[in-house]
Design a protein around this motif. Structure first.
Motif, PDB file in Angstrom:
ATOM      1  N   LEU A 110      -3.958   0.645  -6.653  1.00 18.70           N
ATOM      2  CA  LEU A 110      -4.176   2.088  -6.822  1.00 18.70           C
ATOM      3  C   LEU A 110      -5.217   2.321  -7.910  1.00 18.70           C
ATOM      4  O   LEU A 110      -5.062   1.868  -9.039  1.00 18.70           O
ATOM      5  CB  LEU A 110      -2.863   2.787  -7.209  1.00 18.70           C
ATOM      6  CG  LEU A 110      -2.940   4.301  -7.353  1.00 18.70           C
ATOM      7  CD1 LEU A 110      -3.368   4.977  -6.056  1.00 18.70           C
ATOM      8  CD2 LEU A 110      -1.590   4.867  -7.819  1.00 18.70           C
TER       9      LEU A 110
ATOM     10  N   GLY B 167       4.693   9.066   8.446  1.00 22.03           N
ATOM     11  CA  GLY B 167       5.213   7.751   8.794  1.00 22.03           C
ATOM     12  C   GLY B 167       4.473   6.582   8.184  1.00 22.03           C
ATOM     13  O   GLY B 167       4.789   5.428   8.486  1.00 22.03           O
ATOM     14  N   GLU B 168       3.497   6.856   7.333  1.00 21.05           N
ATOM     15  CA  GLU B 168       2.794   5.741   6.691  1.00 21.05           C
ATOM     16  C   GLU B 168       2.823   5.942   5.172  1.00 21.05           C
ATOM     17  O   GLU B 168       3.105   7.033   4.686  1.00 21.05           O
ATOM     18  CB  GLU B 168       1.346   5.632   7.194  1.00 21.05           C
ATOM     19  CG  GLU B 168       0.419   6.751   6.741  1.00 21.05           C
ATOM     20  CD  GLU B 168      -0.999   6.639   7.329  1.00 21.05           C
ATOM     21  OE1 GLU B 168      -1.259   5.752   8.153  1.00 21.05           O
ATOM     22  OE2 GLU B 168      -1.830   7.477   6.952  1.00 21.05           O
ATOM     23  N   SER B 169       2.528   4.880   4.433  1.00 19.04           N
ATOM     24  CA  SER B 169       2.380   4.995   2.989  1.00 19.04           C
ATOM     25  C   SER B 169       0.930   5.348   2.685  1.00 19.04           C
ATOM     26  O   SER B 169       0.049   5.182   3.534  1.00 19.04           O
ATOM     27  CB  SER B 169       2.736   3.678   2.305  1.00 19.04           C
ATOM     28  OG  SER B 169       1.760   2.701   2.604  1.00 19.04           O
ATOM     29  N   SER B 170       0.679   5.817   1.468  1.00 15.84           N
ATOM     30  CA  SER B 170      -0.702   6.197   1.140  1.00 15.84           C
ATOM     31  C   SER B 170      -1.603   4.964   1.113  1.00 15.84           C
ATOM     32  O   SER B 170      -2.770   5.039   1.492  1.00 15.84           O
ATOM     33  CB  SER B 170      -0.758   6.977  -0.174  1.00 15.84           C
ATOM     34  OG  SER B 170      -0.559   6.147  -1.281  1.00 15.84           O
ATOM     35  N   MET B 171      -1.062   3.806   0.728  1.00 17.83           N
ATOM     36  CA  MET B 171      -1.890   2.597   0.707  1.00 17.83           C
ATOM     37  C   MET B 171      -2.227   2.131   2.119  1.00 17.83           C
ATOM     38  O   MET B 171      -3.380   1.821   2.417  1.00 17.83           O
ATOM     39  CB  MET B 171      -1.211   1.466  -0.056  1.00 17.83           C
ATOM     40  CG  MET B 171      -2.174   0.350  -0.390  1.00 17.83           C
ATOM     41  SD  MET B 171      -1.419  -0.992  -1.307  1.00 17.83           S
ATOM     42  CE  MET B 171      -0.763  -1.947   0.038  1.00 17.83           C
TER      43      MET B 171
ATOM     44  N   PRO C 245       7.736   6.776   3.672  1.00 18.40           N
ATOM     45  CA  PRO C 245       7.266   7.064   5.036  1.00 18.40           C
ATOM     46  C   PRO C 245       8.311   7.677   5.951  1.00 18.40           C
ATOM     47  O   PRO C 245       7.964   8.523   6.774  1.00 18.40           O
ATOM     48  CB  PRO C 245       6.826   5.685   5.544  1.00 18.40           C
ATOM     49  CG  PRO C 245       6.488   4.909   4.318  1.00 18.40           C
ATOM     50  CD  PRO C 245       7.459   5.382   3.280  1.00 18.40           C
TER      51      PRO C 245
ATOM     52  N   TYR D 123       3.543  -2.612  -4.797  1.00 24.22           N
ATOM     53  CA  TYR D 123       2.222  -3.144  -4.437  1.00 24.22           C
ATOM     54  C   TYR D 123       1.569  -3.794  -5.647  1.00 24.22           C
ATOM     55  O   TYR D 123       1.973  -3.588  -6.763  1.00 24.22           O
ATOM     56  CB  TYR D 123       1.344  -2.021  -3.915  1.00 24.22           C
ATOM     57  CG  TYR D 123       1.843  -1.387  -2.638  1.00 24.22           C
ATOM     58  CD1 TYR D 123       2.405  -2.138  -1.619  1.00 24.22           C
ATOM     59  CD2 TYR D 123       1.745  -0.017  -2.465  1.00 24.22           C
ATOM     60  CE1 TYR D 123       2.846  -1.536  -0.450  1.00 24.22           C
ATOM     61  CE2 TYR D 123       2.169   0.586  -1.296  1.00 24.22           C
ATOM     62  CZ  TYR D 123       2.730  -0.177  -0.295  1.00 24.22           C
ATOM     63  OH  TYR D 123       3.155   0.429   0.844  1.00 24.22           O
TER      64      TYR D 123
ATOM     65  N   VAL E 119       3.639   6.537  -8.312  1.00 28.05           N
ATOM     66  CA  VAL E 119       3.241   7.138  -7.037  1.00 28.05           C
ATOM     67  C   VAL E 119       3.950   6.346  -5.939  1.00 28.05           C
ATOM     68  O   VAL E 119       3.585   5.205  -5.666  1.00 28.05           O
ATOM     69  CB  VAL E 119       1.717   7.075  -6.824  1.00 28.05           C
ATOM     70  CG1 VAL E 119       1.336   7.718  -5.498  1.00 28.05           C
ATOM     71  CG2 VAL E 119       0.963   7.745  -7.972  1.00 28.05           C
TER      72      VAL E 119
ATOM     73  N   THR F 157      -5.411   3.000 -13.611  1.00 22.26           N
ATOM     74  CA  THR F 157      -5.232   4.045 -12.612  1.00 22.26           C
ATOM     75  C   THR F 157      -5.621   5.380 -13.240  1.00 22.26           C
ATOM     76  O   THR F 157      -5.002   5.821 -14.205  1.00 22.26           O
ATOM     77  CB  THR F 157      -3.777   4.096 -12.122  1.00 22.26           C
ATOM     78  OG1 THR F 157      -3.407   2.806 -11.626  1.00 22.26           O
ATOM     79  CG2 THR F 157      -3.631   5.115 -11.006  1.00 22.26           C
TER      80      THR F 157
ATOM     81  N   GLU G  96       6.256   1.729  -2.118  1.00 21.48           N
ATOM     82  CA  GLU G  96       6.779   2.361  -0.927  1.00 21.48           C
ATOM     83  C   GLU G  96       8.305   2.226  -0.932  1.00 21.48           C
ATOM     84  O   GLU G  96       8.834   1.164  -1.234  1.00 21.48           O
ATOM     85  CB  GLU G  96       6.187   1.625   0.279  1.00 21.48           C
ATOM     86  CG  GLU G  96       6.345   2.281   1.589  1.00 21.48           C
ATOM     87  CD  GLU G  96       5.551   1.524   2.680  1.00 21.48           C
ATOM     88  OE1 GLU G  96       5.911   1.673   3.840  1.00 21.48           O
ATOM     89  OE2 GLU G  96       4.605   0.775   2.342  1.00 21.48           O
TER      90      GLU G  96
ATOM     91  N   MET H 169      -3.764  11.401   5.128  1.00 21.62           N
ATOM     92  CA  MET H 169      -2.587  10.546   5.290  1.00 21.62           C
ATOM     93  C   MET H 169      -1.746  11.087   6.438  1.00 21.62           C
ATOM     94  O   MET H 169      -1.599  12.292   6.606  1.00 21.62           O
ATOM     95  CB  MET H 169      -1.788  10.582   3.983  1.00 21.62           C
ATOM     96  CG  MET H 169      -0.572   9.691   3.948  1.00 21.62           C
ATOM     97  SD  MET H 169       0.234   9.834   2.314  1.00 21.62           S
ATOM     98  CE  MET H 169       1.771   8.975   2.672  1.00 21.62           C
TER      99      MET H 169
ATOM    100  N   THR I 224       1.011   2.612 -14.539  1.00 19.77           N
ATOM    101  CA  THR I 224       1.252   3.478 -13.392  1.00 19.77           C
ATOM    102  C   THR I 224       1.746   2.615 -12.235  1.00 19.77           C
ATOM    103  O   THR I 224       1.037   1.743 -11.756  1.00 19.77           O
ATOM    104  CB  THR I 224      -0.027   4.230 -12.985  1.00 19.77           C
ATOM    105  OG1 THR I 224      -0.518   4.949 -14.116  1.00 19.77           O
ATOM    106  CG2 THR I 224       0.268   5.201 -11.859  1.00 19.77           C
TER     107      THR I 224
ATOM    108  N   TYR J 100       3.306   1.903  -8.374  1.00 19.72           N
ATOM    109  CA  TYR J 100       3.133   2.505  -7.051  1.00 19.72           C
ATOM    110  C   TYR J 100       3.678   1.571  -5.992  1.00 19.72           C
ATOM    111  O   TYR J 100       3.777   0.358  -6.197  1.00 19.72           O
ATOM    112  CB  TYR J 100       1.665   2.848  -6.785  1.00 19.72           C
ATOM    113  CG  TYR J 100       0.712   1.706  -6.991  1.00 19.72           C
ATOM    114  CD1 TYR J 100       0.309   1.346  -8.262  1.00 19.72           C
ATOM    115  CD2 TYR J 100       0.213   0.986  -5.904  1.00 19.72           C
ATOM    116  CE1 TYR J 100      -0.559   0.292  -8.469  1.00 19.72           C
ATOM    117  CE2 TYR J 100      -0.668  -0.064  -6.096  1.00 19.72           C
ATOM    118  CZ  TYR J 100      -1.036  -0.406  -7.382  1.00 19.72           C
ATOM    119  OH  TYR J 100      -1.890  -1.457  -7.580  1.00 19.72           O
TER     120      TYR J 100
ATOM    121  N   VAL K 246       5.301  11.814  -0.444  1.00 18.72           N
ATOM    122  CA  VAL K 246       4.725  11.007  -1.516  1.00 18.72           C
ATOM    123  C   VAL K 246       5.201  11.610  -2.832  1.00 18.72           C
ATOM    124  O   VAL K 246       5.012  12.809  -3.064  1.00 18.72           O
ATOM    125  CB  VAL K 246       3.183  11.020  -1.490  1.00 18.72           C
ATOM    126  CG1 VAL K 246       2.622  10.225  -2.663  1.00 18.72           C
ATOM    127  CG2 VAL K 246       2.652  10.465  -0.178  1.00 18.72           C
TER     128      VAL K 246
ATOM    129  N   SER L  24       5.285   6.285  -1.949  1.00 21.54           N
ATOM    130  CA  SER L  24       5.342   6.852  -0.605  1.00 21.54           C
ATOM    131  C   SER L  24       6.729   6.611  -0.028  1.00 21.54           C
ATOM    132  O   SER L  24       7.340   5.570  -0.277  1.00 21.54           O
ATOM    133  CB  SER L  24       4.318   6.174   0.310  1.00 21.54           C
ATOM    134  OG  SER L  24       3.014   6.383  -0.163  1.00 21.54           O
TER     135      SER L  24
END
Lengths: 187, 187
Positions: free
Chosen positions: B99, B75-79, A106, A187, A102, B169, A173, B72, A169, A171, A111, A104
């Motif tokens: 996550l 311009g941002e990540s999901s986290m 931005p 992350y 997953v 996850t 950015e 969401m 999994t 994840y 996503v 992102s």
């Protein structure tokens, strides 16, 4: 966005009461038109020690190699969307799908949800959006001719996991630092 | 959708050439207005053996208990979106986020990404969208008064993982079978 999709009047970019971001708001009916990220969903089709890649027949990155992926549609899950994309782009039936990553992105408001799965019977052929499809071993992956940073990252992680035999999994950015530089934050 | 947000002309629902789904297409400029799922991103704020819940000060489900979560933003990540929601709804600073789950909810065109994370210093207070915030132990969770099926499912999975000491996850689909029945499909 210039006009209200509900009543057809002009919209103005402003921070609505109780909000902290600029939104397009209709001058007449007052509707707030939120704009939010899209989900791109795709997969790594596996067949023995090979995976399936597609050569793009569409822009952007026409002619580059990629994994089957595309915008998730209303009314579907991200996993079934990934399976649908494999069917549309490569006439590929995916089974036993597992969430692999997953990411992102931005700067393009996306996503990516990527699944790995078994390519049923190892069968595939180009769909409308592919010039060609190919089952490749790790040493045949055209690393310098892949479509997008998120696809490169997904495949790097995939081969790391495959080596260790321990899939998880992933994840994070994908960050564009400048025109030439992409940074991947895990992350 | 009635009007083109680009030129203000009328739109018609039709299947564009090369597509297989109905889209709103502008009668004048021809722009296709795609509509796609939204990402809702949120978190489970942990503090010792407790987690933070918020009592909703907004509809839908005003007055019910929930986890910090919201749409969401571009311009941002999901986290970081999940961290932002914790700050907005509960003045809560989240650290060391992982996550926890990715659930699609096809009947409302949403994908939930939920992270667990440490509530910094255990501090929180109600933001504008919360009537109250509370740190609760497992036996204090108001199971019959939680906001949405995806929140119930997330917390069930969370306590299962916590018991086993082995977090993974989770992902799947929340399916509405009829007005009263929700089915959770785990992939």
């Amino acid at each position: 966005m210039n006009f209200c999709s509900s009543c057809g009047s002009k919209v103005t970019l402003l921070i609505p009461a109780g909000d902290n971001r600029h939104r397009f708001v209709c001058d007449e009916c007052g509707i707030i038109h939120y704009q939010n990220p899209n989900v791109v969903t795709g997969c790594i089709p596996e067949w023995g020690d090979k995976i399936l890649l597609c050569k793009r027949a569409i822009e952007p990155k026409y002619g580059s190699w990629t994994l089957p992926a595309g915008f998730m549609e209303n009314g579907e899950s991200s996993m079934l969307g990934a399976a649908r994309e494999a069917m549309e782009e490569a006439n590929a039936e995916l089974r036993d799908m597992k969430l692999f990553s997953v990411f992102s992105i931005p700067h393009i408001n996306q996503v990516y949800t990527m699944y790995r799965g078994v390519l049923h019977k190892g069968m595939a052929s180009p769909g409308d959006e592919s010039l060609e499809v190919r089952l490749v071993a790790e040493n045949e992956v055209p690393w310098d001719d892949l479509s997008f940073p998120v696809i490169i990252e997904t495949l790097k992680l995939y081969y790391e996991d495959r080596k260790s035999g321990n899939y998880s999994t992933h994840y994070g950015e994908i960050i564009r630092l400048d025109q030439k530089t992409i940074h991947v934050e895990h992350y």
